[in-house]
Design an enzyme around this catalytic site. Structure first.
Site, PDB file in Angstrom:
ATOM      1  N   HIS A   1      50.739  19.325   8.222  1.00  0.00           N
ATOM      2  CA  HIS A   1      49.415  18.234   8.319  1.00  0.00           C
ATOM      3  C   HIS A   1      48.352  17.895   7.732  1.00  0.00           C
ATOM      4  CE1 HIS A   1      45.993  17.419  12.265  1.00  0.00           C
ATOM      5  NE2 HIS A   1      47.030  16.259  11.047  1.00  0.00           N
TER       6      HIS A   1
ATOM      7  N   GLY B   1      40.269  18.815  12.277  1.00  0.00           N
ATOM      8  CA  GLY B   1      38.816  20.076  11.506  1.00  0.00           C
ATOM      9  C   GLY B   1      39.441  21.090  11.825  1.00  0.00           C
TER      10      GLY B   1
ATOM     11  N   HIS C   1      53.407  24.947  11.770  1.00  0.00           N
ATOM     12  CA  HIS C   1      52.668  24.227  10.935  1.00  0.00           C
ATOM     13  C   HIS C   1      51.417  24.590  10.700  1.00  0.00           C
ATOM     14  CE1 HIS C   1      50.540  20.228  13.114  1.00  0.00           C
ATOM     15  NE2 HIS C   1      49.244  20.903  13.095  1.00  0.00           N
TER      16      HIS C   1
ATOM     17  N   MET D   1      46.644  13.689  18.400  1.00  0.00           N
ATOM     18  CA  MET D   1      45.470  14.492  17.632  1.00  0.00           C
ATOM     19  C   MET D   1      44.843  15.094  19.595  1.00  0.00           C
ATOM     20  SD  MET D   1      45.719  16.055  15.042  1.00  0.00           S
ATOM     21  CE  MET D   1      44.554  17.080  15.863  1.00  0.00           C
TER      22      MET D   1
ATOM     23  N   ASP E   1      48.365  23.003   8.675  1.00  0.00           N
ATOM     24  CA  ASP E   1      46.594  22.759   9.261  1.00  0.00           C
ATOM     25  C   ASP E   1      46.345  22.839   7.162  1.00  0.00           C
ATOM     26  OD1 ASP E   1      46.806  21.246  11.400  1.00  0.00           O
ATOM     27  OD2 ASP E   1      46.321  23.296  11.890  1.00  0.00           O
TER      28      ASP E   1
ATOM     29  N   ASP F   1      48.869  17.672  19.345  1.00  0.00           N
ATOM     30  CA  ASP F   1      47.883  18.711  18.138  1.00  0.00           C
ATOM     31  C   ASP F   1      46.502  18.943  18.779  1.00  0.00           C
ATOM     32  OD1 ASP F   1      46.937  20.580  16.493  1.00  0.00           O
ATOM     33  OD2 ASP F   1      47.239  19.636  14.339  1.00  0.00           O
TER      34      ASP F   1
ATOM     35  N   SER G   1      50.572  27.244  15.088  1.00  0.00           N
ATOM     36  CA  SER G   1      49.702  27.106  14.153  1.00  0.00           C
ATOM     37  C   SER G   1      49.244  27.660  13.284  1.00  0.00           C
ATOM     38  CB  SER G   1      48.839  25.223  14.842  1.00  0.00           C
ATOM     39  OG  SER G   1      47.447  25.509  13.519  1.00  0.00           O
TER      40      SER G   1
ATOM     41  N   MET H   1      45.034  17.067   6.584  1.00  0.00           N
ATOM     42  CA  MET H   1      43.917  16.030   6.680  1.00  0.00           C
ATOM     43  C   MET H   1      43.174  15.870   5.437  1.00  0.00           C
ATOM     44  SD  MET H   1      43.464  18.591  10.729  1.00  0.00           S
ATOM     45  CE  MET H   1      44.888  19.639   9.810  1.00  0.00           C
TER      46      MET H   1
ATOM     47  N   MET I   1      43.573  20.939   4.989  1.00  0.00           N
ATOM     48  CA  MET I   1      41.902  20.691   5.048  1.00  0.00           C
ATOM     49  C   MET I   1      41.439  20.006   4.265  1.00  0.00           C
ATOM     50  SD  MET I   1      40.194  22.340   9.055  1.00  0.00           S
ATOM     51  CE  MET I   1      42.247  22.297  10.435  1.00  0.00           C
TER      52      MET I   1
ATOM     53  N   GLY J   1      41.310  25.928  18.095  1.00  0.00           N
ATOM     54  CA  GLY J   1      40.052  26.560  18.950  1.00  0.00           C
ATOM     55  C   GLY J   1      39.762  25.941  20.137  1.00  0.00           C
TER      56      GLY J   1
END
Ligand code: DX5
Ligand code: ZN
Length: 218
Positions: free
Chosen positions: A65, A141, A32, A136, A34, A174, A7, A67, A36, A144
């Site tokens: 991905h 969001g 990957h 998920m 992300d 993920d 990611s 979101m 958002m 870590g």
């Protein structure tokens, strides 16, 4: 076949290409990415320019991905930017079937993701049309976060569904995956492993990637 999809969110953005290349050249076949929007999730990450810049430089699968709310607005743009797999959230649109159709209309692979609180049952009727399901294992969001082991039941159910139906969609997980728990993730039926901080944090991207590959390739 099992794949690692590091990611990018956890990479050093000041050194983005080199970080990604270190993962890809040491065994990661995917990246990957992300995306958002600050609405579907309370965070904002990256979008088209980042994907477009990395695309010509890296020979790997771009696993995007989304979101974002109403992903139908942007499928074509993500396709043009260089996504290979476009995964969106079941909770983010009123018409899941239409979004799958848009992705396939762009000749890309379609993935559907569920948040921890969303049951697999609610997406069962779409499974025959999907190339991948993303389970998920944290609330979407942020990178870590702590892995939620109960979510692996969803992967087991999906694996069982595949065995019964003969479907061949990939199962991706993920969030919070590390060297210590990835074996359990694979054993539950997951074949695409997303890992952010455990690949990119700590400085040894090549070593971290190889350590994951040693476990998941078996
Ligand atoms: C969370 C993202 C994840 C995240 C994973 O919303 O979807 O892809 O970056 O990061 P780690 O592996 O650090 O949990
Ligand atoms: Zn993700």
């Amino acid at each position: 076949m099992n794949y690692l999809s590091p990611s990018v969110l956890a990479a050093d953005f000041g050194n983005l290409y080199a970080d990604c290349a270190a993962a890809v050249s040491n065994g990661a076949r995917c990246l990957h990415i992300d995306v958002m929007d600050g609405v579907f999730v309370p965070n904002i990450s990256m979008g088209f320019p980042v994907i477009e810049s990395l695309r010509p430089r890296l020979d790997c699968v771009f696993d995007v991905h989304l979101m974002i709310t109403e992903p139908e607005r942007y499928i074509e743009r993500f396709s043009e930017s260089g996504a290979d797999i476009i995964t969106f959230h079941a909770e983010s649109t009123k018409d899941i079937g239409a979004v799958i159709g848009l992705i396939h209309g762009c000749s890309k692979k379609a993935g559907l993701s569920v948040k921890p609180g969303t049951d697999i049952k609610s997406i069962e009727k779409y499974l025959p049309y999907l190339d991948m399901v993303l389970v998920m294992t944290v609330e979407p969001g942020f990178g870590g976060q702590k892995f939620m082991p109960d979510m692996l039941d969803k992967a087991r159910r999906l694996r069982q569904y595949k065995a019964e139906s003969g479907l061949t969609f990939d199962i991706e997980a993920d969030g919070g995956i590390n060297i210590g728990n990835v074996r359990r993730v694979i054993d539950a039926g997951v074949n695409v492993v997303v890992a952010g901080s455990s690949v990119f944090s700590g400085g040894d991207i090549a070593g971290n990637t190889k350590a994951f590959m040693d476990i998941i390739a078996k």
